[in-house]
Every structure is written in structure tokens, then in C-alpha cells.
Design an enzyme around this catalytic site. Structure first.
Site, mmCIF file in Angstrom:
data_model
loop_
_atom_site.group_PDB
_atom_site.id
_atom_site.type_symbol
_atom_site.label_atom_id
_atom_site.label_comp_id
_atom_site.label_asym_id
_atom_site.label_seq_id
_atom_site.Cartn_x
_atom_site.Cartn_y
_atom_site.Cartn_z
ATOM 1 N N ASP A 114 -6.661 10.104 0.442
ATOM 2 C CA ASP A 114 -8.058 10.441 0.090
ATOM 3 C C ASP A 114 -9.037 10.123 1.219
ATOM 4 O OD1 ASP A 114 -7.044 11.055 -2.359
ATOM 5 O OD2 ASP A 114 -7.761 9.246 -3.367
HETATM 6 P P1 NDP Z 1 -4.425 7.231 -1.542
HETATM 7 O O1 NDP Z 1 -4.160 6.584 -2.832
HETATM 8 O O2 NDP Z 1 -5.379 8.355 -1.496
HETATM 9 O O3 NDP Z 1 -3.060 7.783 -0.925
HETATM 10 C C1 NDP Z 1 -1.989 6.941 -0.663
HETATM 11 C C2 NDP Z 1 -0.835 7.804 -0.186
HETATM 12 O O4 NDP Z 1 0.176 6.891 0.192
HETATM 13 C C3 NDP Z 1 -0.283 8.687 -1.278
HETATM 14 O O5 NDP Z 1 -0.621 10.050 -1.055
HETATM 15 C C4 NDP Z 1 1.230 8.444 -1.220
HETATM 16 O O6 NDP Z 1 1.907 9.682 -0.995
HETATM 17 C C5 NDP Z 1 1.411 7.527 -0.016
HETATM 18 N N1 NDP Z 1 2.406 6.486 -0.271
HETATM 19 C C6 NDP Z 1 2.596 5.758 -1.389
HETATM 20 N N2 NDP Z 1 3.613 4.924 -1.240
HETATM 21 C C7 NDP Z 1 4.092 5.123 0.007
HETATM 22 C C8 NDP Z 1 5.161 4.553 0.749
HETATM 23 N N3 NDP Z 1 5.976 3.607 0.244
HETATM 24 N N4 NDP Z 1 5.373 5.007 1.998
HETATM 25 C C9 NDP Z 1 4.593 5.980 2.525
HETATM 26 N N5 NDP Z 1 3.565 6.550 1.861
HETATM 27 C C10 NDP Z 1 3.331 6.119 0.627
HETATM 28 O O7 NDP Z 1 -4.819 6.072 -0.528
HETATM 29 P P2 NDP Z 1 -6.068 5.889 0.437
HETATM 30 O O8 NDP Z 1 -5.906 4.506 0.981
HETATM 31 O O9 NDP Z 1 -6.196 7.037 1.381
HETATM 32 O O10 NDP Z 1 -7.323 5.958 -0.513
HETATM 33 C C11 NDP Z 1 -7.605 4.958 -1.462
HETATM 34 C C12 NDP Z 1 -7.993 5.597 -2.762
HETATM 35 O O11 NDP Z 1 -7.995 4.587 -3.755
HETATM 36 C C13 NDP Z 1 -9.384 6.187 -2.724
HETATM 37 O O12 NDP Z 1 -9.456 7.315 -3.563
HETATM 38 C C14 NDP Z 1 -10.225 5.052 -3.301
HETATM 39 O O13 NDP Z 1 -11.423 5.512 -3.847
HETATM 40 C C15 NDP Z 1 -9.294 4.517 -4.361
HETATM 41 N N6 NDP Z 1 -9.513 3.130 -4.742
HETATM 42 C C16 NDP Z 1 -9.904 2.230 -3.803
HETATM 43 C C17 NDP Z 1 -10.139 0.937 -4.146
HETATM 44 C C18 NDP Z 1 -10.638 -0.027 -3.112
HETATM 45 O O14 NDP Z 1 -11.432 -0.900 -3.452
HETATM 46 N N7 NDP Z 1 -10.189 0.077 -1.884
HETATM 47 C C19 NDP Z 1 -9.898 0.454 -5.537
HETATM 48 C C20 NDP Z 1 -9.386 1.483 -6.444
HETATM 49 C C21 NDP Z 1 -9.237 2.769 -6.018
HETATM 50 P P3 NDP Z 1 3.451 9.837 -1.426
HETATM 51 O O15 NDP Z 1 3.516 9.525 -2.867
HETATM 52 O O16 NDP Z 1 3.762 11.266 -1.111
HETATM 53 O O17 NDP Z 1 4.222 8.893 -0.577
#
Ligand code: NDP
Length: 466
Positions: free
Chosen positions: A392
């Protein structure tokens, strides 16, 4: 003599809170800052237990106090030791809920005292009791719902006319509290009705919120708890409780504003308890084009011959616990004379400061962690961006798709770099549940796999190239 020592202890404790908070603003001093503030809290608690006197009488109730302290400490230590880094927001939410509950209980107990004595408190005291009750109860029930949602035990639910119901409830709560105070007499029924409605408001306030808006809610509830605790400080004329509450309240409010800006949400919407739909709502724009993959050896080659590489860590880095391997990769690249920096988005991961905490744990130099507004102008001069489990926070839909739930959220401008390598396990969406156009960009190559495994492969390849 002891009467003079207690205020001095409170003063020292208040100063340590302020110094501790200031130190928390920098990753290099954050750990010490926490300890300094905890030391101050320890002093305030034990000074109160042993030095406080009411009409010459000590607090007493020592077995109860120490039993409570022991049970609380044991639970706190176990939870803190066991919690996974990715589950920190839940724990913050839970602890915050307990703080809110304490503030509400103070109001309930104090009201009970007046009820027993059959005398109405002065209006300023009654106002403080009501404020502590309302804010503490909203904070408690809201935080517990937030906890359940983050644990994925409670689903987002939106009632018909939710906004009207929420505003109506708030008006009813404050209207009834105001009416009860105007009676000039104790009205237990009204008091407990306000208590029940406040608990209900906390639930209805958080229930419809989901997706990308959750961090704002948690930080807002945190500020509520601070204000509720400050009410307790007023009630007991306890300066350190007042200062502590005000500090938590204002720090939480500032964090809420910063988070609102980072996620492009208005505070008015937050206060009305209706952020709109959950971030995981619509799929967003349909994607055109195709993706291309890259092998670890080609990715390693690309980075080895780059002048500058920016690593963008995201939630996937935390899930994979790949921070140490990431640091190893950074060190190897630097040995090859590649300049390496980390781009830190304010809401990357699942809690404020998540990426700073993770990378600090693996001893990444703090100077290399660059905040979004400072790193964004640097992408144009960057040869390779390595996106490690972020989604994101690098999604261009935030700029160019008005229908997207994240539209308007500032993002890391990774598109401006020469080459982009995205490391994730599949084409699945991130937290906001939407597709990412970046993956279809002609400059982007996908490196599929678990972040830790893939980083390990990159490290091995780079070692082979040296
Ligand atoms: P995202 O949640 O948008 O994306 C994380 C990506 O990591 C996923 O698309 C997933 O794809 C990939 N992933 C998951 N596990 C693994 C793994 N073991 N190895 C490799 N890739 C992996 O993360 P961002 O950090 O970009 O964004 C944070 C989001 O969370 C924002 O929308 C924010 O608003 C929200 N948020 C933030 C908070 C905060 O305070 N920081 C609190 C709550 C929500 P795949 O499954 O294909 O691997």
C-alpha cells in the site's frame, strides 16, 4: 517533612515523563527514553503508596495494592515477552483499553462514595467524574473492539444510518450528563445510563472502521485514555497523574494528526466515527499490462552495479522476520561501494514506527532510516529500489485513482527510480485490499518468495559475485 517530599517526587516523575517522551522521538534514544519514563512512573507509584497521607492517614490497603501490582506486572511481562512484533498494535490496543477502564472505574468508585454519603459533589467534581466516566468507557470498549478486529475475531460492521446513530448517541450521553448535573442531586440511574451508553458508543464508534484507518483509531483512543486519566488527576488533585494524563492525551492527539495526514483522513471524520468504508472495500482500478519476474541472480547483479539502492521495508519484512538478513544485504552492498538507504513510510507495517523498531533491532544505522518527505526527492537519482514486503505504501493509486480507498494518501515515490524490484510471495493485495499498478510498471520486476528466503538468496548471490 514527608509532606514536602511527595510533591518533589511528583515533580521529578513529571520531568522524567517529558524527557522520556522527547527521547522517544529518535530511534537512537527511544529505548533509554522508555526506561527514563518508566523510572519516573515507578517513583510516582511508590511515593504515593508510602508517602501519601489523607488527614494524617497513610493509604493502607497494602495487601490489595501489592497483590494488584504483582498480578499486573506478571501479566504485563508475560504479554510483552510473548507478543510477536506483528501483533504489537493489538497489544497496544488492549493495554490502552485497560487504561480507559481504570479511568472509568475511578469515576464509578468516586460516584459510589458520594452515593453512600448521600451528598451530591460540587459541580466541578461531578463534571470531572462524568468526563472520566464517558471518555474512559468509550476508550475501553472502543479499544477492546479494535483489539478484536486486529486479531481478526471481529468483522467490520456498518449499521444503517451509522453516522446519525453515533451523533445521536453522543448527544444523548452529554445531554443526560448535563441534565443529571443540573439536578444538583445524586441521580444513580442517570449516571449508570450514561455509563452504559458510553460503552455502547465506544463499540459503535470502532465497529465500522477497518482497513487502512485502524492506526488512526488506535492512536485517537490512546489520546482519549490520556484525557480520562487527567480527569482522575483533577479529581484527586494529584499533579503527576494530571501531567501524565495530559502528556498521553496530547501525544496521542499529535500522533493522530500525523497519522491522519499520512493516511489522508480528516479528523472530523474520525471524531464522527465514520471514516467511510473499510480500506479493504473495493478492488480499485482494473490493471492493464503484464508483470515481469526477475531471478535472484539478476536482481543481485542489478544491485551490485548500482550507485544507489533504496530499500523500502513494509509489513512483509515484519512477517518474514527478515530484518537481520536485510541488514546483511545492506552491508554487502556497501562493501561493493553502493550507497544504501531505507525509505520509511509513516504507516508502513502495522503500527507507528514499526519499521524503525524492526530495523533498529538488527542494528541498522539510524542515519540510514530516512522519513518519507526526505527520501521522496531522492528516488529520481536512485538506480534500484528494493521493495521488501511493502504494498500500500508504494501504490500509485493513492495519486491517480480517485475511486481508490487510499486515494490522497502520501506514498513513497518509488516509480521515479530507474529500476524497481518488488519482493513478495504472490500477487495478493496488501492491507487495503487493492491491486497495485506499480507491479505492472515497465520498470518493475517481481521477485517472488518469502522475504527472508529471497533476501538470503540475494546475499548468497552477491557473495558469489564478489
Ligand atoms: P501492506 O500490508 O500493504 O503489504 C504487505 C505485503 O507484504 C503484502 O502485499 C504481502 O504480499 C507481503 N508479504 C506478506 N508476508 C510476506 C512475506 N513473508 N514475505 C514477503 N512478502 C510478504 O504493507 P505496507 O507496509 O505497504 O502498508 C501498511 C498498511 O497497513 C497500510 O495500508 C497501512 O495503512 C496499514 N496499517 C498500518 C498501521 C501502522 O500504524 N503502521 C496499523 C494498521 C494498518 P504477499 O501476500 O503476496 O506476500
Amino acid at each position: 517533612m514527608t509532606d514536602q517530599i511527595l510533591p518533589v517526587c511528583y515533580l521529578i516523575a513529571s520531568v522524567t515523563f517529558i524527557i522520556g517522551l522527547k527521547m522517544l522521538s529518535n530511534p537512537a534514544s527511544a529505548r533509554k527514553g522508555n526506561l527514563v519514563a518508566a523510572g519516573g512512573m515507578f517513583l510516582a507509584i511508590f511515593a504515593t503508596i508510602f508517602l501519601y497521607r489523607n488527614e494524617g492517614e497513610h493509604l493502607g490497603n497494602y495487601p490489595w495494592i501489592f497483590a494488584g501490582l504483582t498480578v499486573g506486572t506478571i501479566i504485563g511481562v508475560i504479554m510483552a515477552k510473548k507478543v510477536k512484533m506483528t501483533a504489537m498494535p493489538q497489544m497496544v490496543s488492549f493495554f490502552n483499553g485497560m487504561g480507559g477502564a481504570c479511568a472509568a472505574v475511578i469515576s464509578l468508585v468516586e460516584f459510589g462514595h458520594y452515593e453512600e454519603a448521600g451528598s451530591a459533589p460540587m459541580s466541578a467534581q461531578m463534571l470531572t467524574i462524568y468526563l472520566g466516566l464517558i471518555i474512559g468507557s468509550v476508550s475501553f470498549s472502543g479499544s477492546i473492539i479494535a483489539f478484536g478486529k486486529l486479531e481478526e475475531k471481529i468483522k467490520d460492521r456498518m449499521l444503517p444510518a451509522q453516522q446519525v446513530i453515533n451523533v445521536g448517541l453522543l448527544l444523548a450521553i452529554f445531554g443526560l450528563a448535563g441534565y443529571s448535573m443540573s439536578l444538583g442531586d445524586i441521580s444513580a440511574n442517570l449516571f449508570y445510563l450514561v455509563f452504559g451508553l458510553s460503552l455502547l458508543y465506544g463499540i459503535l464508534f470502532v465497529l465500522p472502521i477497518g482497513g487502512a484507518d485502524m492506526p488512526v483509531v488506535i492512536s485517537l483512543l490512546n489520546s482519549f485514555t490520556g484525557v480520562a486519566a487527567a480527569c482522575g488527576g483533577f479529581l484527586y488533585d494529584n499533579k503527576v497523574m494530571l501531567v501524565g494524563g495530559i502528556l498521553v492525551g496530547s501525544a496521542g492527539t499529535l500522533l493522530t494528526i500525523v497519522m491522519c495526514k499520512a493516511m489522508n483522513r480528516s479528523l472530523t471524520n474520525v471524531l464522527l466515527g465514520n471514516f467511510g468504508k473499510s480500506g479493504s472495500g473495493g478492488p480499485g482500478k482494473e490493471m492493464v499490462g503484464s508483470i515481469k519476474e526477475i531471478s535472484p541472480s539478476d536482481a543481485a547483479m542489478l544491485m551490485k552495479y548500482a550507485k544507489k539502492v533504496i530499500i523500502v521495508p513494509g509489513y512483509g519484512l515484519a512477517v518474514a522476520q527478515a530484518q537481520h538478513t536485510c541488514h546483511e544485504l545492506e552491508e554487502i552492498l556497501e562493501k561493493c561501494d553502493v550507497e544504501v538507504k531505507y525509505a520509511i513510510h509513516p504507516v508502513a507495517g502495522r503500527m507507528p514506527g514499526h519499521m524503525n523498531v524492526l530495523l533498529a533491532e538488527s542494528n541498522v544505522d539510524y542515519d540510514k532510516l530516512v522519513e518519507m518527505e526526505h527520501i521522496n526527492p531522492e528516488f529520481t537519482t536512485t538506480d534500484v529500489v528494493l521493495v521488501v514486503g511493502a504494498n500500500d505504501v508504494v501504490n500509485p493509486a493513492a495519486y491517480n485513482d480517485p475511486s481508490s480507498p487510499i486515494f490522497g494518501m502520501p506514498i513513497l515515490d518509488v516509480e521515479k527510480a530507474q529500476q524497481i524490484i518488488v519482493m513478495k510471495r504472490s500477487m495478493k493485495a496488501g492491507y487495503a485490499g487493492i491491486e497495485n499498478e506499480l507491479f505492472y510498471n515497465s520498470k518493475t520486476s517481481m521477485l517472488f518468495g518469502d522475504a527472508k528466503n529471497t533476501l538470503t538468496k540475494l546475499v548468497t548471490e552477491l557473495k558469489g559475485l564478489n
